[in-house]
Design an enzyme around this catalytic site. Structure first.
Site, short mmCIF file in Angstrom:
data_model
loop_
_atom_site.label_atom_id
_atom_site.label_comp_id
_atom_site.label_asym_id
_atom_site.label_seq_id
_atom_site.Cartn_x
_atom_site.Cartn_y
_atom_site.Cartn_z
N ARG A 113 32.97 21.29 -9.23
CA ARG A 113 31.44 21.07 -9.42
C ARG A 113 31.03 21.21 -8.77
O ARG A 113 31.18 21.31 -7.35
CB ARG A 113 32.08 19.12 -8.97
N HIS A 116 25.95 21.91 -4.69
CA HIS A 116 25.07 21.31 -5.15
C HIS A 116 24.43 19.78 -3.92
O HIS A 116 25.43 19.96 -3.33
CB HIS A 116 25.45 20.94 -6.10
N HIS A 118 21.93 16.23 -3.89
CA HIS A 118 21.44 16.02 -3.74
C HIS A 118 20.11 14.67 -2.69
O HIS A 118 20.30 14.79 -1.77
CB HIS A 118 21.35 14.69 -5.50
N GLU A 122 25.64 10.39 -1.69
CA GLU A 122 26.73 10.52 -2.37
C GLU A 122 28.12 9.78 -2.04
O GLU A 122 28.74 9.69 -0.28
CB GLU A 122 27.30 12.21 -3.03
N HIS A 161 27.72 20.40 -0.95
CA HIS A 161 28.91 19.58 -0.64
C HIS A 161 29.55 20.61 -2.46
O HIS A 161 28.55 21.13 -3.23
CB HIS A 161 29.57 18.27 -0.70
N GLU A 184 23.39 12.52 -12.57
CA GLU A 184 23.63 13.48 -12.12
C GLU A 184 22.54 15.33 -12.41
O GLU A 184 23.19 16.13 -12.15
CB GLU A 184 25.43 13.78 -12.09
N HIS A 297 31.42 -16.68 -3.84
CA HIS A 297 31.23 -15.90 -2.58
C HIS A 297 29.85 -15.49 -3.02
O HIS A 297 29.42 -15.49 -4.12
CB HIS A 297 31.62 -15.06 -1.97
N HIS A 299 26.17 -12.42 -1.46
CA HIS A 299 26.05 -11.30 -0.73
C HIS A 299 24.41 -11.51 -0.08
O HIS A 299 24.01 -11.14 -1.02
CB HIS A 299 26.91 -9.57 -1.39
N GLU A 304 25.54 -6.26 -5.19
CA GLU A 304 27.10 -5.46 -5.85
C GLU A 304 27.01 -4.52 -7.17
O GLU A 304 26.88 -5.34 -8.54
CB GLU A 304 27.76 -7.00 -5.06
N HIS A 343 29.38 -15.98 -7.52
CA HIS A 343 29.92 -15.78 -7.80
C HIS A 343 31.32 -15.93 -7.88
O HIS A 343 31.18 -15.58 -6.39
CB HIS A 343 29.62 -14.26 -9.25
#
Length: 403
Positions: A113, A116, A118, A122, A161, A184, A297, A299, A304, A343
């Site tokens: 890859r 590059h 962005h 990531e 990277h 991407e 539970h 968040h 999520e 959930h």
């Protein structure tokens, strides 16, 4: 009525009658429960229905208009190149997923890859094989490391990277980006940049003859086949800035971390508390044994984004205002739960259920329904729910992620 039309209608009626008879006999995979529902008479996709029994036949507790919270990588477009492939699930494929976009990528042995960077950060989880990653930060620190199954990496916004598959079979991994709309295709690639700067400007920048750039690619390579790199010790170039500080290390061995153990499974967490560079994405690797579930539970700090790596599961999400919806998941699926929505995730298969919980946040945070009830005055809880207070008295006061 012409004979041809009469024969056509008769044939259609016979087919419909046969379909209805078959549907009446097959009650196991139909939208029927007790007196609710009726057999499907029209066209069907039985394999797809079998994958989503709680969509076809939702439990009576489901209600209201919660949007779709599931998308499978099996339905995502695959970009194939010499050296590997990739497929992505963004806000385009799963509109509710506004905080995180994901890419599943495969690189052959030597497949690259390309170099590059962005705008979003990531984060990555190694699914299989081995890879070599490189990174370079604003202070001149360079980073080169080999990673294997269960390892993570993290490249902050703008950090250039690369990733390369290693012997024997290359690698496959999951990427997560801190922007649900990110594709991407929006990556800044070194080959694409060279193709779009005037050759004379490149020559002046590097102090060389312009002819040196006559053969550079005229478009982005994205993924390409290269020779396998040398041993790691031979591939690291010493930086004038010195070794990269430990708190800037870009890889992390998640599966080597001590898990939070429960009788029915385990949870491993990686966030800025133990992986310091991961300031904008927190994660949990959850393993649920057959017959158990990730407890009810929610968040409080972020939505999520889920990736199911193995097994089969079912999740019900409560959305307030009398709304709830149940979904079924299997390996390769993406799930999503908006912030603060309660959930659970139940193992519905015969093998361990393994999935990732990802959050665009610096720290992993969750609230346990059981623990909340156990640490609230018991008579108050019992009177809310019209249940025996002895039940509330028996609830554990410690958090148990898997039950």
């Amino acid at each position: 009525m012409p004979d041809t039309t009469r024969r056509s209608l008769l044939a259609g009626a016979m087919v419909l009658g046969a379909t209805a008879a078959a549907a009446a006999q097959d009650q196991t995979n139909q939208p029927i429960e007790g007196k609710r529902g009726a057999p499907i008479l029209g066209p069907r996709n039985p394999p797809r229905e079998a994958q989503n029994p709680d969509i076809l036949r939702p439990p009576p507790t489901d209600s209201g208009g919660i949007p779709n919270l599931r998308f499978s990588y099996a339905d995502a477009h695959v970009k194939m190149r010499e050296g590997g492939w990739s497929r992505e699930v963004t806000e385009r494929e799963l509109p509710i997923a506004t905080t995180i976009a994901g890419v599943n990528m495969r690189l052959t042995k030597g497949g690259v890859r390309e170099l590059h960077w962005h705008k979003p950060d990531e984060w990555a989880f190694m699914l299989a094989g081995k890879a070599r990653i490189t990174g370079f930060d604003k202070d001149g620190y360079n980073f080169v490391a080999d990673v294997g199954p269960g390892d993570l990496w993290y490249f902050p916004s703008g950090i250039p990277h690369s990733i390369q598959g290693l012997a024997p079979e290359g690698t496959e991994f999951l990427l997560a980006f801190t922007d649900g709309a990110f594709s991407e295709d929006s990556t800044f690639a070194i080959t694409d940049m060279f193709a779009h700067f005037p050759p004379d400007a490149l020559a002046k920048n590097f102090g060389v003859e312009q002819s040196l750039f006559d053969k550079t690619p005229k478009h982005e390579k994205f993924i390409f086949q290269a020779t396998e790199p040398p041993e790691l010790s031979q591939d690291v170039i010493k930086s004038p800035a010195g070794p990269i500080p430990s708190d800037r290390g870009m890889s992390f061995q998640l599966t080597a971390q001590k898990p939070i153990e429960s009788p029915g499974g385990k949870v491993r967490i990686a966030d800025s508390s133990n992986f310091p560079i991961s300031t904008n994405l927190a994660a949990a690797l959850v393993e649920v044994n057959p017959g158990h579930m990730r407890e009810i539970h929610w968040h409080p700090n972020a939505d999520e984004w889920q990736y199911f790596a193995a097994g089969r599961g079912r999740m019900t999400v409560f959305g307030a205002a009398g709304t709830a919806r149940t979904f079924d998941y299997q390996a390769g699926d993406v799930g999503y739960v908006p912030k603060s929505m309660p959930h659970y995730v139940e193992n519905t298969g015969q093998e361990p259920l393994r999935f990732l919980e990802l959050f665009r946040a610096p720290r992993f945070e969750d609230i346990s329904l059981t623990q909340w009830m156990a640490l609230t005055p018991h008579e108050l809880v019992a009177q809310h729910l019209d249940i025996d207070q002895q039940f509330v008295n028996s609830l554990p006061t410690d958090k148990r992620p898997i039950v």
